[in-house]
Design a protein around this motif. Structure first.
Motif, mmCIF file in Angstrom:
data_model
loop_
_atom_site.group_PDB
_atom_site.id
_atom_site.type_symbol
_atom_site.label_atom_id
_atom_site.label_comp_id
_atom_site.label_asym_id
_atom_site.label_seq_id
_atom_site.Cartn_x
_atom_site.Cartn_y
_atom_site.Cartn_z
ATOM 1 N N GLU A 111 -78.418 -57.584 -27.487
ATOM 2 C CA GLU A 111 -77.623 -57.791 -26.281
ATOM 3 C C GLU A 111 -76.117 -57.795 -26.542
ATOM 4 O O GLU A 111 -75.337 -57.938 -25.594
ATOM 5 C CB GLU A 111 -78.023 -59.120 -25.625
ATOM 6 N N GLY A 112 -75.710 -57.636 -27.805
ATOM 7 C CA GLY A 112 -74.286 -57.718 -28.101
ATOM 8 C C GLY A 112 -73.716 -59.088 -27.792
ATOM 9 O O GLY A 112 -72.579 -59.220 -27.317
ATOM 10 N N THR A 143 -68.244 -57.537 -26.907
ATOM 11 C CA THR A 143 -68.874 -56.318 -26.411
ATOM 12 C C THR A 143 -68.111 -55.862 -25.174
ATOM 13 O O THR A 143 -68.177 -56.515 -24.131
ATOM 14 C CB THR A 143 -70.359 -56.547 -26.079
ATOM 15 N N HIS A 189 -78.036 -52.573 -30.723
ATOM 16 C CA HIS A 189 -77.682 -52.654 -29.298
ATOM 17 C C HIS A 189 -77.887 -51.310 -28.597
ATOM 18 O O HIS A 189 -78.513 -51.240 -27.535
ATOM 19 C CB HIS A 189 -76.236 -53.115 -29.159
#
Length: 439
Positions: free
Chosen positions: A253-254, A277, A317
């Motif tokens: 999911e960063g 991110t 990711h």
């Protein structure tokens, strides 16, 4: 290139090549069994033609899958001997059972291919069912072994060595259910969508071709339920990762910072240097809810773990985003088909849908490849999560770049051969009109 990178690249290449044939080996028998069942019930020769043609394609892909699977087996011992010494007694059972399932599949596939005139129609159909079941079971046992690498169980560590081994507990580890469920459904969805896409493309040229219309119908019968169930299995997998592999979830999911009410990110570019991110579309609190069924649940970020234990964030990711994105498109295509069927309209009459399905032909395979990148790269730097690092399992033999080159050339050759043989099968298909269906 370092030996570690060469070894990891070789395993990635081998697994990436083999997984295509493993997926088809699970999904294609279901198509040929359904087609033959239609023939047994109707006597329509188009179904018999479909079953025979699909069985030939299955045989070609099975043979190449057997070769690439054998290569993988040797690579485990040659490239990662420390891992095999450590894990062999623990995960030997699923590998042994996979061997039994594989040989069962081979025996019944041979019976199916050469038994059209030697067996009764029902007995021949049951041979196809045996191919389908044994192929699926074979894949499940292999995934059991990989699941153990993500959630080691069934042993104790004494003086640095595994003892008191329980092979059943190791095989039925906490990751087994969700990984086998996700992978098996993915195999049926991928194969169904790919076959549907091929025949949808042919129908764009001749929408009245009975052969391709029939093939598209059977492929969609496999693809639709699998594509619609896949998000559910994906949710189960995500909840497992959140509980047992939080660093992997953070990379997927960063998510760099630990926070409550963590957002779900769609897209975005993770930057490990700045620990953020950027450019992602964020859905507030959605990650916390999806992972823990609580909008305010705490999600651990990568900063909660030593940096040497971080998986490669960007690769994990991006692979996760590709997998989810393509899976969503496959689900939307399935819903589109269901809407047409509900309105009692033929899929072959909708050119936009045929185009969409044709474009989705490779989508499932790309999604499967991306999913395995998430599984394997997201587990790094561990080969056995929490117990053995990948670098510590590597063989001391130098010059690993040379076998990498050899394996790459082998797979390029096999890929060309398979593509030619399958294309030749497609070219042999002649247009069939409604009048030609009469026995």
């Amino acid at each position: 290139m370092t030996d570690l990178l060469a070894a990891r690249t070789q395993m990635a290449l081998s697994l990436g090549f083999h997984i295509i044939f493993a997926v088809i080996g699970i999904g294609m028998p279901a198509l040929m069994v359904l087609a033959e069942r239609k023939w047994l019930k109707t006597g329509d020769p188009v179904w018999l033609d479909l079953a025979k043609r699909w069985s030939k394609g299955t045989a070609i892909l099975f043979a190449v899958g057997a070769v690439s699977g054998t290569v993988l087996s040797f690579e485990l011992g040659l490239l990662w001997p420390t891992f095999m010494e450590y894990a062999g007694p623990i995960i030997g059972m699923p590998f042994s059972l996979e061997g039994f399932a594989f040989f069962t599949e081979a025996i019944f596939l041979g019976t199916y291919l050469y038994g059209w005139t030697k067996l009764s129609p029902k007995a021949h159909w049951w041979a196809g069912v045996a191919v389908m079941v044994s192929g699926t079971v074979s894949g499940i046992f292999v995934v059991f072994a990989n699941a153990w690498m993500n959630a080691p169980a069934g042993f104790e560590i004494v003086n640095g060595l595994p003892t008191n081994i329980d092979p059943i507990a190791a095989m039925l580890n906490p990751a087994s259910f969700h990984q086998t469920l996700h992978m098996t459904i993915a195999a049926f969805a991928t194969t169904g969508i790919a076959v549907a896409g091929i025949h949808a493309w042919m129908l764009r040229k001749n929408p009245h071709d009975v052969f391709h219309r029939s093939a598209l119908h059977v492929a969609l019968l496999v693809a639709i339920p699998a594509s619609l169930l896949q998000p559910i299995s994906g949710d189960i997998s995500a909840k497992f990762v959140a509980k047992y592999q939080p660093a992997k979830l953070a990379a997927m999911e960063g998510q760099f910072a630990t926070e409550r009410g963590a957002p779900l990110r769609i897209g975005g570019i993770p930057n490990e240097a700045t620990r953020e991110t950027k450019y992602a579309l964020e859905v507030p609190k959605a990650l916390s809810f999806l992972a823990f069924a609580d909008f305010d649940a705490e999600v651990k970020g990568l900063e909660a773990f030593p940096e040497e234990d971080w998986p490669p964030v960007a690769i994990t990711h991006f692979a996760f985003q590709i997998m989810v994105g393509l899976g969503t498109l496959m689900m939307l295509a399935s819903l589109w088909v269901l809407v047409l069927w509900w309105r009692k309209r033929e899929v072959a009459e909708s050119r936009p849908l045929l185009t969409f399905l044709a474009l989705l032909t490779p989508a499932g395979f790309i999604a499967v490849e991306a999913g395995w990148v998430v599984t394997e790269v997201g587990r790094q730097p561990w080969i056995v999560y929490g117990f053995m690092r990948t670098k510590d399992a590597l063989t001391p033999m130098p010059g690993l770049v040379y076998p990498l080159i050899g394996i790459t050339l082998l797979y390029c050759f096999l890929g060309v051969v398979v593509a030619y043989l399958l294309w030749a099968q497609i070219l042999k298909t002649k247009p069939m009109t409604q009048e030609m269906r009469v026995p």
